[in-house]
Write a protein that holds these residues in place. Sequence first.
Motif, short mmCIF file in Angstrom:
data_model
loop_
_atom_site.label_atom_id
_atom_site.label_comp_id
_atom_site.label_asym_id
_atom_site.label_seq_id
_atom_site.Cartn_x
_atom_site.Cartn_y
_atom_site.Cartn_z
N ALA D 143 0.83 -1.21 0.00
CA ALA D 143 0.00 0.00 0.00
C ALA D 143 0.86 1.26 0.00
CB ALA D 143 -0.93 -0.01 1.21
N GLY D 144 1.93 1.20 0.76
CA GLY D 144 2.84 2.34 0.81
C GLY D 144 3.43 2.66 -0.55
N LYS D 230 -4.47 15.45 13.73
CA LYS D 230 -3.18 16.10 13.53
C LYS D 230 -2.27 15.17 12.73
CE LYS D 230 -3.24 19.18 17.48
NZ LYS D 230 -3.20 19.28 18.95
N LEU D 231 -1.45 15.77 11.90
CA LEU D 231 -0.57 14.94 11.10
C LEU D 231 0.36 14.12 11.99
CD1 LEU D 231 0.44 14.11 8.31
CD2 LEU D 231 1.91 16.12 8.29
N ALA D 347 4.23 7.20 4.50
CA ALA D 347 3.77 7.56 3.14
C ALA D 347 2.25 7.51 3.06
CB ALA D 347 4.40 6.63 2.11
N CYS D 348 1.65 6.46 3.61
CA CYS D 348 0.19 6.34 3.57
C CYS D 348 -0.47 7.48 4.35
CB CYS D 348 -0.25 5.00 4.16
SG CYS D 348 0.10 3.59 3.10
N THR D 349 0.09 7.83 5.49
CA THR D 349 -0.50 8.89 6.31
C THR D 349 -0.47 10.21 5.57
OG1 THR D 349 0.48 7.75 8.22
CG2 THR D 349 -0.46 9.93 8.61
N ILE D 350 0.65 10.50 4.94
CA ILE D 350 0.77 11.77 4.23
C ILE D 350 -0.15 11.80 3.01
CG2 ILE D 350 2.37 13.19 2.88
CD1 ILE D 350 4.55 12.32 4.95
#
Lengths: 365, 365, 365, 365
Positions: D143-144, D230-231, D347-350
Amino acid sequence: MSHNTFGHLFRVTTWGESHGPALGCVVDGCPPGIRFTLADLQAWLDKRKPGQSRFVTQRREDDLVKVLSGVMLDEDGETMITTGTPVSMMIENTDQRSKDYGEIAKRYRPGHADYTYDVKYGIRDYRGGGRSSARETAARVAAGGLARKVVPGLTVRAALVQIGKHKINRANWDWAQVNENPFFAPDPEIVPVWEEYLDGIRKAGSSIGAVVEVIAEGVPAGIGAPIYAKLDQDIASNLMSINAVKGVEIGNGFGAAEITGEENADEMRMGNDGQPIFLSNHAGGILGGISTGQPVVARFAIKPTSSILTERRSIDSDGNNVDVRTKGRHDPCVGIRAVPIGEAMVACTIADHYLRDRGQTGRLK
Amino acid sequence: MSHNTFGHLFRVTTWGESHGPALGCVVDGCPPGIRFTLADLQAWLDKRKPGQSRFVTQRREDDLVKVLSGVMLDEDGETMITTGTPVSMMIENTDQRSKDYGEIAKRYRPGHADYTYDVKYGIRDYRGGGRSSARETAARVAAGGLARKVVPGLTVRAALVQIGKHKINRANWDWAQVNENPFFAPDPEIVPVWEEYLDGIRKAGSSIGAVVEVIAEGVPAGIGAPIYAKLDQDIASNLMSINAVKGVEIGNGFGAAEITGEENADEMRMGNDGQPIFLSNHAGGILGGISTGQPVVARFAIKPTSSILTERRSIDSDGNNVDVRTKGRHDPCVGIRAVPIGEAMVACTIADHYLRDRGQTGRLK
Amino acid sequence: MSHNTFGHLFRVTTWGESHGPALGCVVDGCPPGIRFTLADLQAWLDKRKPGQSRFVTQRREDDLVKVLSGVMLDEDGETMITTGTPVSMMIENTDQRSKDYGEIAKRYRPGHADYTYDVKYGIRDYRGGGRSSARETAARVAAGGLARKVVPGLTVRAALVQIGKHKINRANWDWAQVNENPFFAPDPEIVPVWEEYLDGIRKAGSSIGAVVEVIAEGVPAGIGAPIYAKLDQDIASNLMSINAVKGVEIGNGFGAAEITGEENADEMRMGNDGQPIFLSNHAGGILGGISTGQPVVARFAIKPTSSILTERRSIDSDGNNVDVRTKGRHDPCVGIRAVPIGEAMVACTIADHYLRDRGQTGRLK
Amino acid sequence: MSHNTFGHLFRVTTWGESHGPALGCVVDGCPPGIRFTLADLQAWLDKRKPGQSRFVTQRREDDLVKVLSGVMLDEDGETMITTGTPVSMMIENTDQRSKDYGEIAKRYRPGHADYTYDVKYGIRDYRGGGRSSARETAARVAAGGLARKVVPGLTVRAALVQIGKHKINRANWDWAQVNENPFFAPDPEIVPVWEEYLDGIRKAGSSIGAVVEVIAEGVPAGIGAPIYAKLDQDIASNLMSINAVKGVEIGNGFGAAEITGEENADEMRMGNDGQPIFLSNHAGGILGGISTGQPVVARFAIKPTSSILTERRSIDSDGNNVDVRTKGRHDPCVGIRAVPIGEAMVACTIADHYLRDRGQTGRLK
């Protein structure tokens, strides 16, 4: 999503009971820079508020909305500008006559949520129906006022198209008429019919069902999403969440069951301006869960008010057989006041999908 | 919740296109200790699969479901026991004739999602409708097979009650008949009528709409939730997510608009066993968004298949006017195969609410 | 989940800015039948409120919480009983000195969210930090007060364990000391050290970081969930959402990086009562994301208050280089007031997981 | 959000156990038009896969990823283009030695999730740890690989910075070294130290903890969201969801507790190009939960592998005291293989936040 919230990026959480100090909502995800005045919101609340004609409940509530967060005042001291943080709105309850409800504290009114709340929660705020009261919808209408500002060029309007067996003549449809009569009827010729009919219902302490039609124009083509966030699905969900709604349809709706593929197809041609044109709108503006750019058309059926003067058989919370007649101030046809509520729910749904699609595809401005 | 997932604690995520290598779903939140066999699931898939009579599409798919995770085999080597982790199920696509679709790669078939997918995404898997194909619903039916096991005592059944203008006679309703005819009709007398009517539709390369009724029995009283997760709301949402559905109603549905509060009230009495009894079920088993313990009754309208042989006017993705007739193997009445799909969606909705309520109130076992 | 809400079944939505009329929260999903008084909630708010010693901000706020919905009063006129509907709580802002902030309306204070809010939203409520102010956490503390009542037998306590480089002596840990000093220090011997150190920081107009430790006892074994709702994950997420928090650890935390598998293993034995016993708690009460039944132990690091009197280089929203020193009433060590906030976040997280697990597995009462 | 899914608009649902037929994920919400090859994804999986040096588990898995849906092949027959529908990816398990695990079917390995899974679910797939196995992370890495393509200009890299008490010398940091040694060490001088140290650990059948640092460059300023998305909060949550992670920090992290506001402030100046410049990055690229445009810096601590050869005291599921030593093929330092996993989660979070912000504010392209 959880239980008192709807929406995914434009999220509305409502709170409050019929007879508490206040009710309200938190709109989370409203984009920054949206400009509005309290008067803008109040106009929609006024359309929904009780006591405006003899055909709706005589409860008197001013339903004045306050904005508690999420905005800065512009230099004119009047225009509010959203900052992107949660917009909390509150409406105080002022005309509470809790005495009216004392005798039904334990009695389950047929058609109401009294029995089911007790079964589910084991405790119930019986005053005015508590959380199941349609007063909760005032908060939705406030949220809808904001939602209308989110999508550039969006217009959401609704009208009452049926009371009991009396339907409007669609050939007479005139939006200009809708606010000119106490029914939000788009057909002036139906008004006297409904007046006479509803007067009879009202005097008998009875009630009657209705159908509302909501039409959203200016919905950009391409919003909505397969498979479980179809635009029609979310509209259906949000309309069905309105008190007393028992059915929802999009475009041809149940009528689509009766026609052939040839009749139901919305043919297309390229227009002179190089833009696609649909030659009909049986689909109600949605194909595969995604907007076509045509008007989005939804209808919903509201059951007759369950609060009636005629005695009905029921039970109480102690397990006794009782007979219940519901006094107090009730709407003979709740469908009337459902008109601005339906508009609000469709506006919120479209605003939410617009923001989602802007995020996911980056194709909307 | 997001776009290819439904449910809050019993969550179903589906994936796959009509003409990819496979499709499937991930069921997240299925309680541990649920016992089932592949045959249990396959039975529901067989009910939905194509090619079973001349009244449905002649595409040949075995629709064999595999379980890839979330279970342990019992000692009998056959019974699967859920472990509480995600249950991944996959169905391989075997009968793909992509050639059939070549000529419509750029043409927007009226009534299909071709145009809207292109507008939204700017790219579209045109083969067999891609993601918008009803093949996606095979995954739902598999998930529904699991959902049926989650709520003790739950039975969910559906039947076709209307094709075109031809409605069943409800007095003839006999569940035993439903699996005895190619229409899932509960009324044996309607079968020859529909046969003749649909043969005509089919031979003309036309199509026709239908109405399905779903009835869930054994739903515990007290599940569902105000205000935006009403049981009827979530049922409406999930039924509306089925391809081609244009309307949903609960209990009396749109009929509730035409009757009075007295007629619509479901009266109650205490039964001889000390349990409350409802004397009617106009509400369709739901009051205030919460189950009453009566059967939950929902109906949905399916539009006629948009794939028809008659030429319709349309455009293509290059902006040309074109005429489209859809060859290939299509259902003359997609409503037939919607019967097991409707069952699955209602079963999943009830399982989800059952788990939520067990969590929130701790009142269910 | 969306942006101003946390939790899945016990859901908390907060709203409000530092200098608006009020702030508050809606707790959705609180089970019915929870009994509490306003004094119960107020006790936690008092612990967090400003102005209680010279080591915290001198802003004066009573932080009186009101409950606007979701409860009925018991016959004693004081005890509130939740009804299962959303609990709306509000705290009015009373001591707003907006003038203090006028000169920083356009200046980006280093370490604050001024610049990032402007970049993200293009508009910013600069008064007192607007939404990014730690005042928002008052609403969390109110929600935490409710959460503590949801899980039978749960106790959540926190203490300050480090200010700057000055750490407590863990051998002195005494919960009875925590409320006996202005630092929530569990070690009485550290108190004079911190007093002297912080007096120096305060007089210099400087600030310093800190570490808080939260311990939850009475957490039932078996709550939490693989894979993306691990109990430690949700605790980390919710603690990291507190203003100024820059690190979170569970059990041994970063210390686990330095030891071997033998040292880190929590061995088990059966106890005399037939219950499993862990012989140590390096894991902090969580294995594989699921509670072991041991105390849940979490720590979080809070950066020094960014508002300091020393000039720092920065820019303004017009793109000018400026020098910023932040006057006003600030906490020399925000870590102190983070103690009750950390407790509240852990309590809410555990309540949420408790309800989820009761739903999903039916194994909790 | 539910339990095996993370993300709000870029949503990843994983499924699968260590010893089932396969594992995988469904990426829902990936924007249309993303171009990638299988080789692009496989490169990341290869970085994570076992058996690549003597310092990681000798289990042999090719970890070949298949894409089952959501893409169309470009004309080159190799490049896949996302269509906006769910991307289902599957990795088959090939090297399963279930026999290895037979004797621990009932024994609770200290530090593993065996006991907690049994308490929670009452049933457990003991083969290789079942769902709690780190094999699940292969799906995250796939996924990343997609997530990296979603945000234009994004680079996410990670390195191992500590094994046991042996830390890298940050002055030696050289990204070019990271893939040149079996540890993903950015400091070539630490490599022989770690080799010797880990050889000792490995030969002793022991294990040791580690710290990974992830740095994301090219993160646009202005993404992330107050207050509960929050990021940094979502990064912390997603990193903490990785097996064996016990602590997470952003920027200065726990070090921020020890310094003053003056030291911690990231000062700003306007650059010669008219763009703001930060003069330091103590904040780790995030202020108030929103990205500053500087590199996002996160670290996480991984505990030592719980599978060790030394006997530890434990119990079994029948309530007997037992001694457990874990044979099989294990990582002496799981932190090594956590490097590509940490990259994937960041990467997925961003990507998720990027899409949310594009939706909510319309300010990103």
